[in-house]
Design a protein around this motif. Structure first.
Motif, PDB file in Angstrom:
ATOM      1  N   ALA A 115       0.732   9.128   2.401  1.00  0.00           N
ATOM      2  CA  ALA A 115      -0.061   8.285   1.503  1.00  0.00           C
ATOM      3  C   ALA A 115      -1.096   7.475   2.261  1.00  0.00           C
ATOM      4  CB  ALA A 115       0.848   7.349   0.711  1.00  0.00           C
ATOM      5  N   ALA A 398      -2.321  15.351  -1.775  1.00  0.00           N
ATOM      6  CA  ALA A 398      -2.081  14.046  -1.151  1.00  0.00           C
ATOM      7  C   ALA A 398      -3.347  13.527  -0.469  1.00  0.00           C
ATOM      8  CB  ALA A 398      -0.941  14.158  -0.134  1.00  0.00           C
ATOM      9  N   PRO A 413       3.181  10.873  -3.042  1.00  0.00           N
ATOM     10  CA  PRO A 413       2.055  11.819  -3.015  1.00  0.00           C
ATOM     11  C   PRO A 413       2.528  13.251  -3.303  1.00  0.00           C
ATOM     12  CG  PRO A 413       2.044  10.396  -1.087  1.00  0.00           C
ATOM     13  CD  PRO A 413       3.350  10.186  -1.764  1.00  0.00           C
TER      14      PRO A 413
END
Length: 489
Positions: A115, A398, A413
């Motif tokens: 992330a 992501a 994600p």
């Protein structure tokens, strides 16, 4: 910004073992359905057969026509100055923004690697995707390189300061003009010619090792500090020895992208972009200038092999055995990196030595090693694509999420499940790189040797080395992966 597949591992999945699979170029729990022995036999035979077929092409005019074919891009050549100027500005802004994001988001962003935009930019972007763009399309690094932009800016400021001081102390207008001209882009120190590109070799090896032993993919803050350190070393070096010398010889990222760019179908020549046959420029003797760049080309191949090896069961057992003798984990990984590199480099130099025996020539062993080194870049490109095509695809959602919201990305994600047939794509990419290397070596041999039989016989040792590289690479791709031991978490 590190360089190493194992370092990328923790970016991909939350569990270390899954991350290791991506580091090896494989998806989680994805194994090849073809038997290992058949894969190795087929791969080695494909490279050997391509060498035999290339040997049948002895028409020098055909080889010349293929490698010299090119076409300019009309839209660029017509207004090249304006297009290149705009592209340079946009590229510089993009590179500086990316570097700032790696530092700021690395320090202030989310802790989860998949992330965090800093981790995504460094490993999905610079480590995996940009080299693919470089050897599949065109080298964008000189345009977007933020370190080069900063170094040139600092050097320009210093030049203006030195020029102002010289003008103030000049006795005549002529003397002042000469002093000002001499100060322009002058380096504080002269880059030692004897170093060649060995600093870049050392730098790339250090990045590969540090990415494995430091938690740069699990701790974005560490990554940010590494990026700051790399920027400081690069800018200081470029200011001391001039940006031209530093980025030509000493900066590992600049050398990496420059060499990978020789494989690309789009080349920049005289401020103009031209379409060429992929890999055609590998025939150019200016691609690899000396023994240090021979070593760098071999290291590009070996570092991918090394990163694939340490996440396999044999690699894990090797590390555990060495650590059991009393070596620390860091020293063990460094020893494997250096030892394997020395073996790969020695094998290549042995081929250069044998080539002088299979095809007697006045050319030295060093000259043959330098001339036949560019095909290794095609091998490295194929291996890189095989390692990271699934990685880039799986992390695409992501990556987009992190780009759209750097400081507040989704908590979980999304990653794509890599299909089983991706293994076939990986093997195909690896073999394509080796076949392209075989053809490039064939073209180079006809440049180096006047006789047809002599040119063909000179390739035998290098083909053997390429078959060895192919077999080892395919073997690693067929092995199940495991978690690398004793690495920073």
């Amino acid at each position: 910004m590190g360089c190493g597949a194992v370092g990328i591992a923790a970016v991909c999945w939350t569990e270390p073992a899954s991350a290791s699979n991506v580091a090896a170029g494989l998806g989680e729990d994805r194994e090849l359905t073809v038997p290992t022995w058949l894969t190795l036999l087929t791969g080695g035979a494909a490279v050997g057969a391509s060498a035999m077929l290339a040997a049948l092409v002895t028409d020098r005019r055909f080889v010349d026509a293929l490698h010299e074919w090119d076409r300019p891009f009309p839209s660029v050549s017509t207004r090249s100055s304006r297009v290149l100027a705009i592209g340079s500005v946009l590229g510089s802004v993009l590179g500086l923004t990316a570097l700032a994001a790696v530092i700021i988001v690395g320090l202030e962003g989310p802790a989860m690697p998949t992330a965090n935009l800093a981790v995504i930019l460094a490993f999905v972007g610079v480590r995996a995707l940009l080299p693919m763009i470089t050897f599949l399309v065109v080298d964008p690094w000189p345009t977007i390189d933020p370190f080069r932009f900063i170094a040139r800016g600092v050097t320009g400021i210093l030049d203006r300061v030195r020029g102002r001081e010289r003008r103030n102390t000049a006795q005549t207008g002529t003397e002042g003009a000469k002093s000002n001209a001499a100060s322009k882009n002058a380096a504080i120190l002269e880059y030692p010619a004897r170093l060649s590109s060995w600093p870049a070799v050392l730098g790339l090896g250090a990045l590969v090792w540090l990415e494995l032993v430091l938690p740069v993919t699990t701790d974005p803050g560490v990554l940010a500090r590494v990026a700051v350190g790399y920027a400081c070393v690069t800018v200081v070096g470029a200011v001391l020895f001039s940006p031209a010398a530093w980025f030509r010889h000493a900066d590992p990222l600049a050398v990496l992208f420059r060499l990978y760019g020789a494989v690309a179908p789009v080349q920049r020549q005289d401020s103009q972009f031209r379409l060429v046959v992929p890999g055609a420029r590998l025939r150019d003797e200016s691609v690899v200038a000396d023994s240090s760049e021979v070593a760098f080309a071999v290291l590009l191949v070996w570092e991918l092999t090394y990163n694939g090896f340490v996440v396999t069961t044999p690699g894990r057992r090797t590390v555990e055995t060495l650590v059991a003798t009393g070596l620390s984990a860091h020293v063990t990984y460094l020893a494997l990196l250096l030892g394997g590199f020395g073996l790969a480099l020695g094998l290549y130099w042995l081929a250069a030595h044998a080539s002088r025996r299979t095809a007697p020539t006045y050319r030295s062993e060093r000259a043959l090693a330098r001339r036949f080194a560019p095909p290794l870049l095609a091998i490295a490109a194929g291996y890189h694509l095989a390692h990271y095509v699934a990685f880039v695809a799986s992390l695409a959602p992501a990556s987009l999420a992190a780009l759209s919201s750097p400081l507040a990305p989704p908590v979980n994600p999304t990653t794509l499940l890599v299909p089983g047939w991706m293994g076939t794509v990986e093997i195909g990419a690896l073999l394509a790189g080796h076949v392209l290397a075989i053809w490039a070596a064939h073209a180079i041999a006809f440049d180096c040797f006047p006789g047809r039989l002599q040119a063909i016989r000179s390739q035998y040792p290098f083909v053997v080395v390429m078959v060895c590289y192919t077999t080892v690479s395919l073997w690693l791709l067929t092995l199940p992966t495991t978690e690398p031991v004793y690495v920073a978490g």
